[in-house]
Scaffold this active site. Structure first.
Site, PDB file in Angstrom:
ATOM      1  N   TYR A 101       0.866  -1.180   0.000  1.00 37.19           N
ATOM      2  CA  TYR A 101       0.000   0.000   0.000  1.00 37.19           C
ATOM      3  C   TYR A 101       0.901   1.227   0.000  1.00 37.19           C
ATOM      4  O   TYR A 101       2.013   1.194  -0.521  1.00 37.19           O
ATOM      5  CB  TYR A 101      -0.954  -0.079   1.205  1.00 37.19           C
ATOM      6  CG  TYR A 101      -2.028   0.984   1.222  1.00 37.19           C
ATOM      7  CD1 TYR A 101      -2.783   1.261   0.085  1.00 37.19           C
ATOM      8  CD2 TYR A 101      -2.289   1.715   2.374  1.00 37.19           C
ATOM      9  CE1 TYR A 101      -3.764   2.242   0.094  1.00 37.19           C
ATOM     10  CE2 TYR A 101      -3.269   2.688   2.395  1.00 37.19           C
ATOM     11  CZ  TYR A 101      -3.998   2.952   1.254  1.00 37.19           C
ATOM     12  OH  TYR A 101      -4.964   3.916   1.270  1.00 37.19           O
ATOM     13  N   LYS A 173      -6.491  -1.545  -1.992  1.00 42.81           N
ATOM     14  CA  LYS A 173      -7.487  -1.313  -0.948  1.00 42.81           C
ATOM     15  C   LYS A 173      -8.256  -2.598  -0.644  1.00 42.81           C
ATOM     16  O   LYS A 173      -8.540  -2.917   0.521  1.00 42.81           O
ATOM     17  CB  LYS A 173      -8.466  -0.224  -1.396  1.00 42.81           C
ATOM     18  CG  LYS A 173      -7.918   1.179  -1.277  1.00 42.81           C
ATOM     19  CD  LYS A 173      -7.909   1.637   0.173  1.00 42.81           C
ATOM     20  CE  LYS A 173      -7.495   3.089   0.288  1.00 42.81           C
ATOM     21  NZ  LYS A 173      -7.534   3.588   1.663  1.00 42.81           N
TER      22      LYS A 173
END
Length: 570
Positions: A101, A173
């Site tokens: 991420y 996500k």
């Protein structure tokens, strides 16, 4: 507690099974399974455990020196074996989260077209709008879809418009939802809405694989997005639709347009706001004050800054019983031209759709006296929030001005990545003599406290401490919408876990290594609130939420397989 593995009936055999990431076990197939599924000659003879596989994969990962190389390695594991991928990440959560991420995924997205190997997710392109429903059903027909993460890629992770590369933020996500909330990856759908790009570097790149067209705006854009949303509502009415990294002109607008029609969530608006609210709730717990006692400066009036202000304002109304008008008056929004005033808006130097309730009137402020330092001194700010990506904006003079009138100033430089932070937490700590309550948007090392006290742990105001739990709670309760009261319930749950409530000199938020347990706590609170207020679509009661949440969580463990020609094949 790990759930007992169940037996699955599969119709896949041989190479088809080894190439299916949902079912592939690699060297962990048992001797019986190898015989039954035609794998004996396709695998080395040694049967490994998942522990062995994770150890091997971690050693392989560490041979990659650069974060982007580690990102690429982990992506290769993901497309081969979901259980191994999520098990490996879970064992090294704090270390590997920045790899899959922010900040590393931003680099992967920027280089998406040149590094492209194989597609992942659903690509809905403006030029193919006529076939959108057929394309959607090709990937979803017959599947249970609980979560849909979509992006139009206009505002990716601080690097802006990335066109088709935005599929990378949707997949990242979604992976975090699975990793820390336990949402089954088989029940997720990752989408990029390719409406073109205004990124000249991409448009000029002959290897760019998205739609090489200027970004579509206005009515055509709205109709395209609406067509997609209506497909979601038609075919998966109980799913959660997560909007991610939409541009500043669309993020809040689309959220408001659809949130009463479907369970819709925008992490940039609501997730950032929720985790910041939880941080501030922890801080006022330390100072023994109320949210509505604060005088709050938000430096950076974009999507994140506005979302934070709205979340905190709404919490003041619900928790402290003040009017919306009085709560809005606690905020001072500052952008690159200074404090947002009506005159500034009339001059065209603010977004024309910026909410009036957060804009100050001219008779309060004299032109030329609306800088950050001016506002801090005049209003005697107790909370300073940075979402500007303006590195070093919180100068020593600004921080010392806060400390001069506030015993425990709350300083939240939230911009990502760390090089864009408004003030380094060490400086904020030093300039306030260790009085500041600090949280940042990127991870930082603990800082030394004066007088030989223990190190002060800098809380990481990471959305992943709350958004997966908010989503899981909404999905679990089959809620028709994700209401403000559900968001506040989840936020309160996170704030209640603050170490600072037990030790005022400890971190304002739980350690990110505890994110799975934290998000479980958040999800239970959200689902209980949904049931209590009647937003839920389930018939069971609040007393069942915790056990149902435990049973619903997907865990990265191998199931036992038996061959059945009528069994699962997709």
């Amino acid at each position: 507690m790990t759930k007992t593995p169940r037996t699955l009936k599969l119709a896949l055999r041989g190479e088809a099974l080894l190439e299916h990431p949902q079912y592939n076990k690699g060297t962990a197939f048992s001797a019986r399974e190898r015989n039954e599924f035609g794998l004996v000659g396709r695998l080395p003879v040694k049967v490994n455990t998942l522990d062995h596989q994770c150890e091997r994969a971690y050693q392989q990962l560490k041979t990659a020196e650069k974060p982007i190389q580690q990102n690429e390695f982990l992506q290769s594991v993901k497309v081969q074996n979901w259980v191994l991928y999520y098990s490996l990440l879970g064992r090294h959560l704090r270390e590997l989260m920045p790899i899959i991420y922010t900040p590393t995924e931003a680099e992967a997205i920027a280089n998406y077209s040149r590094a492209f190997r194989r597609p992942e997710g659903l690509f809905l392109t403006f030029c193919n709008a006529d076939s959108m429903e057929a394309d959607y059903l090709e990937q979803t027909r017959g599947r249970t879809i609980d979560l849909i993460v979509c992006s139009d890629a206009e505002a990716i992770l601080g690097i802006g418009d990335q066109g088709v590369g935005g599929i990378g933020i949707s997949t990242a996500k979604s992976a975090v939802y699975t990793l820390v909330a336990g949402i089954d990856p088989a029940n997720t759908l990752c989408v990029v809405l390719d409406v073109g790009t205004n990124n000249k570097n991409l448009l000029d790149d002959p290897l760019y694989i998205g739609w090489p067209h200027a970004r579509v705006r206005g009515a055509e854009y709205d109709a395209f997005v609406d067509k997609f949303v209506q497909l979601v509502r038609k075919h998966h009415p109980h799913s959660l639709l997560h909007f991610e990294d939409f541009g500043v002109d669309n993020a809040q607008r689309l959220l408001e347009l659809y949130r009463d029609k479907h369970a819709v969530f925008n992490d940039d608006v609501q997730g950032t706001g929720a985790v910041t609210l939880a941080t501030l709730m922890s801080a006022v717990g330390v100072t023994k004050s109320k949210l509505s006692d604060q005088r709050i400066i938000v430096y950076g009036a974009g999507t994140a800054g506005l979302g934070i202000a709205a979340q905190i304002r709404d919490a003041m109304v619900v928790m402290d019983g003040v009017s919306k008008e009085d709560a809005s008056d606690k905020f001072y929004m500052i952008d690159k031209f200074g404090l947002l005033t009506k005159g500034l808006k009339q001059s065209g130097k603010t977004r024309q759709n910026f909410p009036e309730e957060f804009i100050r009137t001219e008779d309060e402020w004299t032109e030329g006296q609306t800088s950050l330092l001016d506002v801090v001194k005049r209003v005697k700010a107790t909370v300073l929030i940075g979402t500007s990506t303006h590195a070093g904006a919180f100068t020593r003079e600004v921080i010392e001005a806060m400390a001069a009138h506030c015993d425990r100033p709350v300083i939240l430089p939230l911009s990502n990545p760390s090089k864009l932070v408004e003030v380094h937490p060490k400086d904020a700590n030093d300039w306030t003599g260790g009085k500041a309550l600090i949280a940042t948007g990127s991870p930082f090392e603990p800082v030394k406290m004066p007088n030989g006290k223990k190190d002060y742990v800098i809380a990481e105001c990471n959305n992943a401490l709350i958004y997966p739990g908010l989503g899981f709670g909404c999905i679990l309760s089959k809620s028709r919408s994700l209401t403000d009261t559900m968001l506040i319930a989840g936020t309160r749950a996170l704030a209640s876990l603050s170490p600072a409530l037990k030790d005022p000199d400890d971190s304002l938020l739980p350690d990110f290594g505890d994110a799975p347990d934290v998000n479980f706590h958040v999800a239970v609170a959200v689902a209980e609130q949904a049931i209590e207020e009647g937003s839920a679509g389930v018939e069971w009661g609040k007393e069942e939420v915790k056990e149902r949440a435990r049973q619903a969580r997907w865990e990265p463990v191998y199931q036992e397989y038996v061959y059945d020609a009528e069994g699962l094949s997709d």
